[in-house]
Design an enzyme around this catalytic site. Structure first.
Site, PDB file in Angstrom:
ATOM      1  N   LYS A 116     -12.342   3.047  -6.506  1.00 15.28           N
ATOM      2  CA  LYS A 116     -11.598   1.940  -7.110  1.00 15.28           C
ATOM      3  C   LYS A 116     -12.421   0.664  -7.209  1.00 15.28           C
ATOM      4  CE  LYS A 116      -8.461   4.936  -7.231  1.00 15.28           C
ATOM      5  NZ  LYS A 116      -8.664   5.898  -8.293  1.00 15.28           N
ATOM      6  N   GLU A 200      -5.610  -6.581  -3.368  1.00 12.13           N
ATOM      7  CA  GLU A 200      -5.260  -7.093  -4.695  1.00 12.13           C
ATOM      8  C   GLU A 200      -3.947  -7.847  -4.627  1.00 12.13           C
ATOM      9  OE1 GLU A 200      -7.012  -3.795  -7.813  1.00 12.13           O
ATOM     10  OE2 GLU A 200      -4.859  -3.992  -7.609  1.00 12.13           O
ATOM     11  N   ARG A 292      -9.203  12.576 -16.274  1.00 10.50           N
ATOM     12  CA  ARG A 292      -8.685  13.942 -16.450  1.00 10.50           C
ATOM     13  C   ARG A 292      -7.553  13.882 -17.475  1.00 10.50           C
ATOM     14  NH1 ARG A 292      -3.864  12.617 -13.939  1.00 10.50           N
ATOM     15  NH2 ARG A 292      -4.093  11.282 -12.145  1.00 10.50           N
TER      16      ARG A 292
END
Lengths: 454, 78
Positions: A116, A200, A292
C-alpha cells in the site's frame, strides 16, 4: 495465443474463466481441492487436477502444488482468478520461472501496487490525489502520533501488506491510537508476515468508486467506473455502474487519473483502481489498486459490452490492446448483488449446505454467474459467495425494477442466502435515490434487523 | 463415562487461536464448562468451540487444521 489455461481458483470465477477460455478455443484445466471434486468448474473443464486437501493453505494457496500440477498438465498459462494467489507476486514470478505465463501483471507490478505504501507513492508520482496520511510506513509511535495530530482524528491504521478490507483499524482519539498501534502491528505481522503500518485520514461519508482498466504493458484504457459503497464489514454487497453520484466532469478526471497510473506502472491485464469520493467537495482520493479481475467485473461488461476476462487472456497471450479509448462507450445502467450463503436474519451467519431445488432467473438484461447446480453440496472451507445476480437496463430506475423481478425469480432451495437483504435494499428510498456512502449499510442493517428476521 | 465434544458446525478445526499461539487446551488438561477448546472456521468466519461438560481432556479426536463435519467428535472429555 494460448492453447491451454490452468485455472488456479474455484467457485463462480473458475466457471467464468472456463467460459472465456472455451470461447477462445483454449483448453481449460481446472485445479481443485479434495473438497471441490464435484464442483461445477470441474464438471465443465476439459481436464481437472486434484491439488490437495480442502484447507486452502494446502491446496489453492500451495504455490508448489499448483506449479507442479500445471506443468504436468502441460498448461501454457495459469489464471489466478481473484483472492487466493491472485495478488501474490512470488506466485506470479514462480509461474514465469516455471516457463508458463501468468494471466495478470508482472510480479514487479504486483509488488509495487500490492504494497500500500509503494502504491501510494506510485499514485502520487502519476499525479493521482491520495488521502492525507503518513505517506509511507511509520517508523515509530511518537512520529506516528505527531502525524496523526496533524491530520486530525479519526485516523485509519492500515497494514502495508493488507487489502480487501483486512488489516484496518480506526482510532477516534489519541488514546485509542496509542492503544491500537501496537495491536495493529502484531496483527499485521501475524496475518501478513509484515508488521509495516501506515496511517490515513478517515474521509467521513465517502463513496467507494473504482475504475476498471485494461493495459498491455505500454498503453492502458479505462472502462469507466463502478460504485461499490454498499458494504458490510468492508465486504461489498451491491455494486453498480455507472456511479449514480458522479458529475460527468469528475468522471472524466477520475478515469483519466486511473489511466495515467496504469500506464505509469506499465500495467498488463485487467486491473482496478479504487478511490474514495467525497460527494460534497467532489474530491477523489486513490486508496489502492487491485491487480486482478474483480468479483464485480460483470457490471462493467454490461455497460460497455466488453468481455474483460477474454481481454485479459488475450493480453496474457501476447496481444496488444484491441481497443482505443474512444471505442469504449457506456450505455445504460448495471447493478450486481452478491448472493452469499449467509443468513441475514441471524447476523449473516454462514450457511453451508446442500442445494435442493434451484431456479435461476433469466430474461432480458439478466445474468446469474454462479457455481451452483441442483444437489450441489456447498463446502464450508471457502468464502460464502454462491453467485452474483447482475442486471442491465436503460436507466438506473429500470435496472432496480429489473433486479427486484430477477431476485423474485431466483430460488435457491435448502440454503439461507442474502437474497432477502437485496429485496429490501431494492425497495429502500435512499438506495433508489443513490444516496449512500461506505458506512451507510451497517447502521441500516441495525435499523432494519426486525424486517430482515421476518 | 467419557463424553465426546461434537463439532457444532462443518468447517476446519483449529486447536490454536492463531498459528503462532499455543493450543487452547492439551490432552490431560482440566476444562470447565464454557472453556474454549478450539475454533471452527466456516466460510472464513471463526466460531469458538466450548466445553459442555467439566472434566479432563482424555484425547483429541480431530487434528489441528483438519476438515470436520457438523456432529463429528472433536475431543473426549472424562
Amino acid at each position: 495465443m494460448l492453447k491451454s489455461l490452468f485455472i488456479a481458483n474455484r467457485g463462480e470465477i473458475a466457471v467464468r474463466i472456463i467460459r472465456a477460455a472455451r470461447e477462445l478455443g483454449i483448453r481449460a484445466i481446472q485445479a481443485h481441492s479434495a473438497a471441490d471434486a464435484t464442483s461445477l468448474a470441474v464438471r465443465m473443464a476439459d481436464e481437472a487436477v486434484d491439488i490437495g486437501p480442502p484447507h486452502a493453505a494446502k491446496s489453492y494457496l500451495n504455490i508448489q502444488a499448483i506449479i507442479d500440477a500445471a506443468r504436468a498438465a502441460k498448461a501454457d498459462a495459469i489464471h489466478p482468478g481473484y483472492g487466493f494467489l491472485a495478488e501474490n507476486a512470488a506466485f506470479a514470478d514462480a509461474v514465469v520461472a516455471a516457463g508458463m505465463i501468468f494471466v495478470g501483471p508482472s510480479g514487479d507490478a504486483i509488488r509495487t501496487m500490492g504494497d500500500k505504501v509503494s502504491a501510494r507513492s506510485a499514485a502520487e508520482k502519476a499525479g493521482v490525489p491520495v488521502v492525507p496520511g503518513s505517506g509511507g510506513r511509520i517508523a515509530d509511535l511518537s512520529e506516528a502520533a505527531q502525524i496523526a495530530e496533524r491530520i486530525g482524528f479519526p485516523i485509519m491504521i492500515k497494514a502495508a501488506a493488507g487489502g480487501g478490507g483486512r488489516g484496518i483499524r480506526i482510532a477516534n482519539t489519541r488514546e485509542e491510537f496509542e492503544q491500537f498501534l501496537p495491536q495493529a502491528q502484531a496483527e499485521a505481522q501475524a496475518a501478513f508476515g509484515d508488521g509495516g503500518l501506515y496511517i490515513e485520514k478517515v474521509i467521513a461519508r465517502a463513496r467507494h468508486i473504482e475504475v476498471q482498466v485494461l493495459g498491455d504493458g505500454e498503453r492502458a484504457i479505462h472502462c469507466f467506473e463502478r460504485e461499490c459503497s454498499l458494504q458490510r464489514r468492508r465486504q461489498k454487497l451491491w455494486e453498480e455502474a455507472p456511479s449514480p453520484a458522479l458529475p460527468e466532469e469528475v468522471r472524466r478526471k477520475l478515469c483519466a487519473s486511473a489511466v495515467a497510473l496504469a500506464e505509469a506502472v506499465h500495467y498488463k491485464g485487467a486491473g482496478t483502481i479504487e478511490y474514495l469520493y467525497d460527494d460534497e467537495s467532489h474530491d477523489f482520493y486513490f486508496i489502492e489498486m487491485n491487480t486482478r479481475i474483480q468479483v464485480e467485473h460483470p457490471v462493467t461488461e454490461f455497460i460497455t459490452g466488453l468481455d474483460l476476462v477474454r481481454e485479459m487472456i488475450l493480453i496474457a497471450g501476447g496481444a496488444r490492446l484491441r481497443h482505443q479509448q474512444k471505442d469504449i462507450r457506456r450505455q445504460g445502467h448495471a447493478i450486481e448483488v452478491r448472493i452469499n450463503a449467509e443468513d441475514p436474519a441471524k447476523n449473516f451467519m454462514p450457511f453451508p449446505g446442500s442445494v435442493s431445488g434451484l431456479r435461476v432467473p433469466g430474461g432480458p438484461g439478466t445474468r446469474f454467474d454462479t457455481m451452483l447446480y441442483d444437489g450441489y453440496q456447498v463446502p464450508p472451507f471457502y468464502d460464502s459467495l454462491l453467485g452474483k445476480l447482475i442486471v442491465w437496463d436503460e436507466t438506473r430506475e429500470q435496472a432496480i425494477a429489473r433486479m427486484k423481478r430477477a431476485l423474485h425469480e431466483l430460488d435457491i432451495g435448502g440454503l439461507k442466502t442474502t437474497k432477502p437483504l437485496h429485496l429490501l435494499l431494492a425497495e429502500d428510498g435512499e438506495v433508489r435515490k443513490g444516496q449512500f456512502h461506505t458506512r451507510w449499510l451497517e447502521p441500516w442493517l441495525e435499523a432494519n434487523a426486525t424486517r430482515l428476521s421476518q | 463415562m467419557p463424553k465426546e465434544l461434537l463439532s457444532p458446525l462443518p468447517g476446519t478445526f483449529y486447536r490454536r487461536p492463531a498459528p503462532d499461539k499455543p493450543a487452547y487446551k492439551n490432552e490431560g488438561d482440566e476444562v470447565a464448562i464454557g472453556d474454549v477448546i478450539g475454533l471452527i472456521e466456516v466460510m472464513k468466519s471463526f466460531n469458538e468451540v466450548k466445553a459442555e461438560t467439566a472434566g479432563k481432556i482424555v484425547k483429541f479426536l480431530a487434528d489441528n487444521e483438519e476438515p470436520v463435519m457438523a456432529g463429528q467428535p472433536l475431543a473426549e472429555i472424562a
